[in-house]
Design a protein around this motif. Structure first.
Motif, PDB file in Angstrom:
ATOM      1  N   GLY A 190      26.427 -25.827 -23.890  1.00 56.40           N
ATOM      2  CA  GLY A 190      26.402 -25.222 -22.564  1.00 56.40           C
ATOM      3  C   GLY A 190      25.270 -24.220 -22.485  1.00 56.40           C
ATOM      4  O   GLY A 190      24.852 -23.647 -23.499  1.00 56.40           O
ATOM      5  N   GLU A 191      24.758 -24.025 -21.282  1.00 59.03           N
ATOM      6  CA  GLU A 191      23.704 -23.051 -21.052  1.00 59.03           C
ATOM      7  C   GLU A 191      23.992 -22.283 -19.769  1.00 59.03           C
ATOM      8  O   GLU A 191      24.690 -22.781 -18.878  1.00 59.03           O
ATOM      9  CB  GLU A 191      22.331 -23.724 -20.924  1.00 59.03           C
ATOM     10  CG  GLU A 191      21.770 -24.295 -22.203  1.00 59.03           C
ATOM     11  CD  GLU A 191      20.330 -24.770 -22.007  1.00 59.03           C
ATOM     12  OE1 GLU A 191      19.435 -24.222 -22.666  1.00 59.03           O
ATOM     13  OE2 GLU A 191      20.118 -25.693 -21.185  1.00 59.03           O
ATOM     14  N   TRP A 192      23.416 -21.078 -19.717  1.00 57.08           N
ATOM     15  CA  TRP A 192      23.460 -20.284 -18.492  1.00 57.08           C
ATOM     16  C   TRP A 192      22.048 -20.026 -18.012  1.00 57.08           C
ATOM     17  O   TRP A 192      21.169 -19.672 -18.802  1.00 57.08           O
ATOM     18  CB  TRP A 192      24.145 -18.940 -18.735  1.00 57.08           C
ATOM     19  CG  TRP A 192      25.637 -19.011 -18.706  1.00 57.08           C
ATOM     20  CD1 TRP A 192      26.467 -19.257 -19.758  1.00 57.08           C
ATOM     21  CD2 TRP A 192      26.459 -18.827 -17.561  1.00 57.08           C
ATOM     22  NE1 TRP A 192      27.776 -19.248 -19.342  1.00 57.08           N
ATOM     23  CE2 TRP A 192      27.803 -18.981 -17.992  1.00 57.08           C
ATOM     24  CE3 TRP A 192      26.218 -18.546 -16.209  1.00 57.08           C
ATOM     25  CZ2 TRP A 192      28.880 -18.863 -17.119  1.00 57.08           C
ATOM     26  CZ3 TRP A 192      27.292 -18.428 -15.336  1.00 57.08           C
ATOM     27  CH2 TRP A 192      28.602 -18.589 -15.790  1.00 57.08           C
ATOM     28  N   ARG A 193      21.832 -20.213 -16.716  1.00 55.83           N
ATOM     29  CA  ARG A 193      20.586 -19.763 -16.112  1.00 55.83           C
ATOM     30  C   ARG A 193      20.710 -18.265 -15.911  1.00 55.83           C
ATOM     31  O   ARG A 193      21.734 -17.783 -15.389  1.00 55.83           O
ATOM     32  CB  ARG A 193      20.342 -20.479 -14.772  1.00 55.83           C
ATOM     33  CG  ARG A 193      18.936 -20.304 -14.187  1.00 55.83           C
ATOM     34  CD  ARG A 193      17.939 -21.102 -14.982  1.00 55.83           C
ATOM     35  NE  ARG A 193      16.597 -21.022 -14.476  1.00 55.83           N
ATOM     36  CZ  ARG A 193      16.031 -21.948 -13.697  1.00 55.83           C
ATOM     37  NH1 ARG A 193      16.749 -22.983 -13.274  1.00 55.83           N
ATOM     38  NH2 ARG A 193      14.778 -21.831 -13.332  1.00 55.83           N
ATOM     39  N   TRP A 238      16.826 -19.476 -19.740  1.00 52.39           N
ATOM     40  CA  TRP A 238      18.069 -20.126 -20.120  1.00 52.39           C
ATOM     41  C   TRP A 238      18.621 -19.453 -21.374  1.00 52.39           C
ATOM     42  O   TRP A 238      17.867 -19.077 -22.257  1.00 52.39           O
ATOM     43  CB  TRP A 238      17.836 -21.613 -20.417  1.00 52.39           C
ATOM     44  CG  TRP A 238      17.581 -22.440 -19.202  1.00 52.39           C
ATOM     45  CD1 TRP A 238      16.370 -22.885 -18.741  1.00 52.39           C
ATOM     46  CD2 TRP A 238      18.547 -22.932 -18.280  1.00 52.39           C
ATOM     47  NE1 TRP A 238      16.525 -23.618 -17.600  1.00 52.39           N
ATOM     48  CE2 TRP A 238      17.863 -23.670 -17.292  1.00 52.39           C
ATOM     49  CE3 TRP A 238      19.945 -22.824 -18.193  1.00 52.39           C
ATOM     50  CZ2 TRP A 238      18.502 -24.295 -16.225  1.00 52.39           C
ATOM     51  CZ3 TRP A 238      20.597 -23.449 -17.130  1.00 52.39           C
ATOM     52  CH2 TRP A 238      19.884 -24.173 -16.170  1.00 52.39           C
ATOM     53  N   ALA A 239      19.934 -19.326 -21.422  1.00 52.23           N
ATOM     54  CA  ALA A 239      20.605 -18.805 -22.612  1.00 52.23           C
ATOM     55  C   ALA A 239      21.722 -19.759 -22.998  1.00 52.23           C
ATOM     56  O   ALA A 239      22.532 -20.149 -22.141  1.00 52.23           O
ATOM     57  CB  ALA A 239      21.174 -17.409 -22.355  1.00 52.23           C
ATOM     58  N   PRO A 255      25.936 -21.871 -14.570  1.00 49.06           N
ATOM     59  CA  PRO A 255      26.041 -22.602 -15.837  1.00 49.06           C
ATOM     60  C   PRO A 255      25.528 -24.026 -15.709  1.00 49.06           C
ATOM     61  O   PRO A 255      25.453 -24.607 -14.626  1.00 49.06           O
ATOM     62  CB  PRO A 255      27.547 -22.588 -16.127  1.00 49.06           C
ATOM     63  CG  PRO A 255      28.169 -22.575 -14.772  1.00 49.06           C
ATOM     64  CD  PRO A 255      27.229 -21.817 -13.865  1.00 49.06           C
ATOM     65  N   SER A 256      25.201 -24.599 -16.860  1.00 49.19           N
ATOM     66  CA  SER A 256      24.753 -25.984 -16.942  1.00 49.19           C
ATOM     67  C   SER A 256      25.400 -26.629 -18.162  1.00 49.19           C
ATOM     68  O   SER A 256      25.669 -25.958 -19.161  1.00 49.19           O
ATOM     69  CB  SER A 256      23.229 -26.046 -17.056  1.00 49.19           C
ATOM     70  OG  SER A 256      22.777 -27.372 -17.202  1.00 49.19           O
ATOM     71  N   HIS A 257      25.648 -27.931 -18.053  1.00 49.18           N
ATOM     72  CA  HIS A 257      26.259 -28.671 -19.153  1.00 49.18           C
ATOM     73  C   HIS A 257      25.229 -29.593 -19.792  1.00 49.18           C
ATOM     74  O   HIS A 257      24.545 -30.340 -19.095  1.00 49.18           O
ATOM     75  CB  HIS A 257      27.441 -29.506 -18.667  1.00 49.18           C
ATOM     76  CG  HIS A 257      28.545 -28.713 -18.052  1.00 49.18           C
ATOM     77  ND1 HIS A 257      29.216 -27.720 -18.729  1.00 49.18           N
ATOM     78  CD2 HIS A 257      29.099 -28.755 -16.809  1.00 49.18           C
ATOM     79  CE1 HIS A 257      30.141 -27.194 -17.946  1.00 49.18           C
ATOM     80  NE2 HIS A 257      30.085 -27.795 -16.769  1.00 49.18           N
ATOM     81  N   CYS A 258      25.124 -29.561 -21.109  1.00 51.17           N
ATOM     82  CA  CYS A 258      24.312 -30.516 -21.858  1.00 51.17           C
ATOM     83  C   CYS A 258      25.271 -31.521 -22.477  1.00 51.17           C
ATOM     84  O   CYS A 258      26.236 -31.137 -23.154  1.00 51.17           O
ATOM     85  CB  CYS A 258      23.509 -29.807 -22.946  1.00 51.17           C
ATOM     86  SG  CYS A 258      22.386 -28.554 -22.301  1.00 51.17           S
ATOM     87  N   LEU A 259      25.019 -32.795 -22.228  1.00 51.91           N
ATOM     88  CA  LEU A 259      25.918 -33.857 -22.661  1.00 51.91           C
ATOM     89  C   LEU A 259      25.202 -34.795 -23.626  1.00 51.91           C
ATOM     90  O   LEU A 259      23.988 -34.972 -23.548  1.00 51.91           O
ATOM     91  CB  LEU A 259      26.417 -34.660 -21.455  1.00 51.91           C
ATOM     92  CG  LEU A 259      27.000 -33.863 -20.279  1.00 51.91           C
ATOM     93  CD1 LEU A 259      27.320 -34.791 -19.122  1.00 51.91           C
ATOM     94  CD2 LEU A 259      28.237 -33.095 -20.713  1.00 51.91           C
ATOM     95  N   THR A 263      27.746 -27.521 -11.018  1.00 56.30           N
ATOM     96  CA  THR A 263      28.254 -27.855  -9.685  1.00 56.30           C
ATOM     97  C   THR A 263      27.860 -29.267  -9.241  1.00 56.30           C
ATOM     98  O   THR A 263      28.250 -29.700  -8.152  1.00 56.30           O
ATOM     99  CB  THR A 263      27.730 -26.847  -8.645  1.00 56.30           C
ATOM    100  OG1 THR A 263      26.308 -26.984  -8.507  1.00 56.30           O
ATOM    101  CG2 THR A 263      28.070 -25.428  -9.040  1.00 56.30           C
ATOM    102  N   ASN A 264      27.091 -29.974 -10.068  1.00 57.28           N
ATOM    103  CA  ASN A 264      26.631 -31.311  -9.696  1.00 57.28           C
ATOM    104  C   ASN A 264      27.703 -32.339 -10.048  1.00 57.28           C
ATOM    105  O   ASN A 264      27.560 -33.158 -10.961  1.00 57.28           O
ATOM    106  CB  ASN A 264      25.312 -31.634 -10.396  1.00 57.28           C
ATOM    107  CG  ASN A 264      24.621 -32.845  -9.818  1.00 57.28           C
ATOM    108  OD1 ASN A 264      25.195 -33.591  -9.032  1.00 57.28           O
ATOM    109  ND2 ASN A 264      23.373 -33.047 -10.207  1.00 57.28           N
ATOM    110  N   ALA A 265      28.811 -32.290  -9.311  1.00 57.91           N
ATOM    111  CA  ALA A 265      29.964 -33.134  -9.621  1.00 57.91           C
ATOM    112  C   ALA A 265      29.652 -34.631  -9.611  1.00 57.91           C
ATOM    113  O   ALA A 265      30.124 -35.362 -10.494  1.00 57.91           O
ATOM    114  CB  ALA A 265      31.116 -32.812  -8.658  1.00 57.91           C
TER     115      ALA A 265
END
Length: 309
Positions: free
Chosen positions: A298-301, A114-115, A135-139, A280-282
């Protein structure tokens, strides 16, 4: 400046937990959890935790392991974490080299990491031969001030709210629900080979999992949805996974489980909550935003084929 990379020692647990919170504030990390991760790792995981010492003080760490919960062989994972005050001194590179060498020897041919979605971490990943995949979102939710919806005055016939602690005698129904839901989550790595014994050791028995705050929804006595909770004793709460079994989807049960968990967490004294979702996990992103979660990081795999570049 003297930089040394070595294997984790039990006495490092607090320093590593503190480091993880400093480098990635959305992570739940405790000394007990760090030590447990090493002690409870199955042999097939080939897990090693490396720490980097800079002038005698721990400046970074990396957990390297095989992703044996996937049916696809040869996949590994490693993400270096460096204290913000120690970056730019070669710590991350030295840790990643150690992790890559270990995983190559263990038979990995593809390595995921992860970056953080910032110029520095992304450039570091690219220089090391990693390409971005998803991408992934951290909330984050200000739990103390959040306007959480109340639970329904009455539940539909057959629906019951309980906690993971209610399954202390036999947690296998909760495992079955998580294994099914996790297999459907969007990811580069399919979690389609999760073994019950591994889940017991690394999830159910993990010291950071809060069984009293983990909510479970049953329908006619069958586990239908759940929301796993982790806490650190410092007022921080994180969702480790929320899901619904296929036969029960579309009925708002995951939202009910998470609302129950968040309300219990606030009553227990937690003041902030974190969660992470694939971009993409709407459905899950919509649920979290409705609760009041807002973007935090935010993170990127990223992935690299080992032996190349």
């Amino acid at each position: 400046m003297t930089l040394t990379v070595r294997d984790f020692r039990p006495a490092d647990a607090k320093a590593v937990a503190d480091l993880r919170r400093a480098s990635l504030p959305f992570l739940i990390s405790t000394p007990q959890g760090v030590a447990w991760q090493l002690a409870g790792a199955p042999r097939a995981q080939q897990l090693r935790l490396f720490v980097a010492e800079l002038d005698g003080r721990i400046a970074g760490s990396v957990t390297s392991c095989l992703l044996h919960e996937s049916s696809t062989p040869g996949q590994g994972a490693a993400t270096p974490q460096v204290h913000p005050d120690r970056r730019g001194r070669g710590v991350g590179g030295a840790l990643l080299t150690a992790a890559e060498e270990h995983l190559t020897a263990a038979g990995a041919t593809r390595l995921f990491a992860w970056a953080v979605d910032e110029p520095g971490p992304l450039a570091f990943a690219e220089r090391r031969g990693y390409r971005r995949t998803r991408p992934s979102h951290c909330l984050r939710l200000d739990l103390a001030a959040a306007d959480l919806p109340p639970l329904p005055a009455s539940l539909p016939p057959g629906v019951r709210l309980c906690t993971a602690a209610d399954f202390g005698a036999d947690p296998s129904p909760l495992f079955a629900a998580e294994a099914e839901a996790a297999a459907d989550e969007p990811s580069d790595v399919a979690a389609d080979a999760l073994a019950y014994e591994h889940w017991l050791r690394t999830v159910w028995e993990h010291p950071d999992i809060d069984l009293d705050l983990t909510s479970v929804v049953t329908v006619d006595g069958e586990v239908a949805a759940y929301s796993l909770a982790t806490t650190d004793g410092l007022g921080r709460y994180a969702s480790s996974g929320t899901g619904t079994r296929r036969a029960f989807r579309g009925r708002g049960l995951a939202r009910l489980a998470k609302a129950h968990s968040l309300l219990r967490a606030r009553d227990a004294g937690c003041t902030e909550a974190f969660t992470g979702n694939d971009a993409t996990n709407a459905p899950m992103l919509a649920i979290n935003r409705a609760f009041g979660y807002r973007p935090f990081a935010g993170e990127w795999r990223c992935v690299r084929e080992l032996g190349r570049g």
